[in-house]
Design a protein around this motif. Structure first.
Motif, PDB file in Angstrom:
ATOM      1  N   ILE A  10       0.844  -1.192   0.000  1.00 31.93           N
ATOM      2  CA  ILE A  10       0.000   0.000   0.000  1.00 31.93           C
ATOM      3  C   ILE A  10       0.886   1.251   0.000  1.00 31.93           C
ATOM      4  O   ILE A  10       1.772   1.388   0.836  1.00 31.93           O
ATOM      5  N   ASN A  53      -7.252   4.777  -2.401  1.00 28.74           N
ATOM      6  CA  ASN A  53      -6.801   5.309  -1.119  1.00 28.74           C
ATOM      7  C   ASN A  53      -6.617   4.176  -0.109  1.00 28.74           C
ATOM      8  O   ASN A  53      -7.586   3.514   0.270  1.00 28.74           O
ATOM      9  N   GLY A  54      -5.389   3.938   0.304  1.00 30.20           N
ATOM     10  CA  GLY A  54      -5.123   2.921   1.315  1.00 30.20           C
ATOM     11  C   GLY A  54      -5.550   1.537   0.894  1.00 30.20           C
ATOM     12  O   GLY A  54      -5.309   1.086  -0.227  1.00 30.20           O
ATOM     13  N   ILE A  99      -5.008   4.286   7.952  1.00 29.71           N
ATOM     14  CA  ILE A  99      -5.228   3.401   6.800  1.00 29.71           C
ATOM     15  C   ILE A  99      -5.668   2.018   7.268  1.00 29.71           C
ATOM     16  O   ILE A  99      -6.617   1.424   6.727  1.00 29.71           O
ATOM     17  N   THR A 126      -9.307   2.274   8.812  1.00 26.22           N
ATOM     18  CA  THR A 126     -10.310   2.462   7.762  1.00 26.22           C
ATOM     19  C   THR A 126     -10.512   1.161   6.990  1.00 26.22           C
ATOM     20  O   THR A 126     -11.643   0.758   6.687  1.00 26.22           O
TER      21      THR A 126
END
Length: 263
Positions: free
Chosen positions: A24, A76-77, A102, A105
Motif C-alpha cells: 500500500i 486510497n489505502g 489506513i 479504515t
C-alpha cells in the motif's frame, strides 16, 4: 532482477514465502515486483493513490514482464483490496498516524479479512502503529531497527492473533518486567509502545542512538520554551522535562539488563 534499498530489503525479507502480497503506497512498485520476481510471492498488488507513481508502477511491472502476476491499482489505502485476496499487507514510508488510519479504515471496511500478516515501516509515530496492532487483534512477532542514508527506520512484523505462535501473545510481548521498577504500569506500557518491546528487550544496537536523537530534539524544543513568557509554556516545558528524564531512565536501565534471546 530489481535491487532493493536496505530499507525495502528488510521489509521484503520479513514477508512470509508463498503469501499473496499487497503493498500500500507502493510508489514505483519495487517491493511487489521484487517479491514476485524472486519467487517469494505468487502474486502481488501495488496500491497507489497518485497518478504519477501509479504510472511509474505500471511501467515497472511491464518492464519486468509481470503484468499477469502484479496488479497496479489506484485507490486510497486498503481500498485497492477486495476482502480475502491478500495474505500479507506491507505499508512503508509514511507516518505512523496515517498508517494507523489506513489500517483502521481498511478494517472497518472489511479489507483486512484474510490478511494474516502485516509488515510495516512507519517513518515516525511508531507507537501509534504498535498501539493499533495491540488493540485490533495483531501480535508483534519482531522489530528491526536499521540505518540507511543517515536515517533510522523501524520495521515491524505482526501476525493475526489466531496465527501467532501460542508462546507469542500480546501479554508476553508487552511484559514490562525489565523496565525501571519505579515506573507505574501505565508508563511502562507507554514506553513499550514508543520504543518497541523487542528492540528494548534485545537492546538493539541502534536504539540508544535513535533515542539520543529524540532526546536532543526535545532538549532544543525545551530551550525555545524557556525563552517564552507564556504561562502555558511552563506546563509544556515541565512535560518535556519529564519525557526527557524517562528516556534517560529507560536507556540507563538497558545498560544494566542482559539482552533477551527472544526473536
Amino acid at each position: 532482477m530489481i535491487k532493493l534499498s536496505k530499507r525495502l530489503q528488510t521489509i521484503a525479507d520479513r514477508v512470509t514465502a508463498g503469501a499473496r502480497a499487497a503493498d500500500i503506497g507502493s510508489d514505483h512498485a519495487l517491493l511487489p515486483v521484487y517479491l514476485v520476481q524472486t519467487g517469494k510471492c505468487p502474486s502481488a498488488i501495488a496500491g497507489e493513490l497518485n497518478d504519477g507513481p501509479l504510472q511509474a508502477a505500471k511501467r515497472q511491472i511491464a518492464e519486468a514482464g509481470l503484468a499477469k502476476a502484479v496488479a497496479a491499482r489506484k485507490g486510497n489505502g486498503l481500498a485497492v483490496l477486495e476482502p480475502g485476496e491478500a495474505d500479507t499487507v506491507t505499508i512503508a514510508g509514511m507516518g505512523g498516524s496515517l498508517m494507523a488510519e489506513i489500517l483502521e479504515t481498511g478494517r472497518l471496511a472489511g479489507k483486512l479479512e484474510g490478511v494474516r500478516e502485516l509488515v510495516l515501516q512507519p517513518n515516525v509515530g511508531e507507537e501509534l502503529v504498535r498501539r493499533w496492532l495491540f488493540e485490533h487483534g495483531y501480535v508483534l512477532q519482531g522489530e528491526w531497527l536499521l540505518e540507511e542514508d543517515g536515517k533510522l527506520y523501524e520495521v515491524l512484523r505482526a501476525l493475526r492473533e489466531a496465527d501467532s505462535p501460542t508462546d507469542v501473545t500480546n501479554a508476553e510481548v508487552y511484559d514490562p518486567a525489565f523496565l525501571p521498577a519505579d515506573m507505574d504500569a501505565e508508563r511502562k506500557r507507554c514506553w513499550l509502545f514508543r520504543m518497541g518491546p523487542y528492540l528494548l528487550r534485545q537492546r538493539a544496537e541502534l536504539l540508544p542512538e535513535k533515542w539520543r536523537q529524540e532526546h536532543g530534539k526535545l532538549k532544543r524544543i525545551r530551550a525555545q520554551l524557556e525563552q517564552s513568557e507564556l504561562a502555558e509554556s511552563r506546563g509544556k516545558e515541565a512535560q518535556l522535562r519529564e519525557e526527557m528524564e524517562a528516556i534517560e531512565e529507560v536507556l540507563s536501565c538497558l545498560q544494566t539488563v542482559k539482552p533477551s534471546s527472544s526473536s
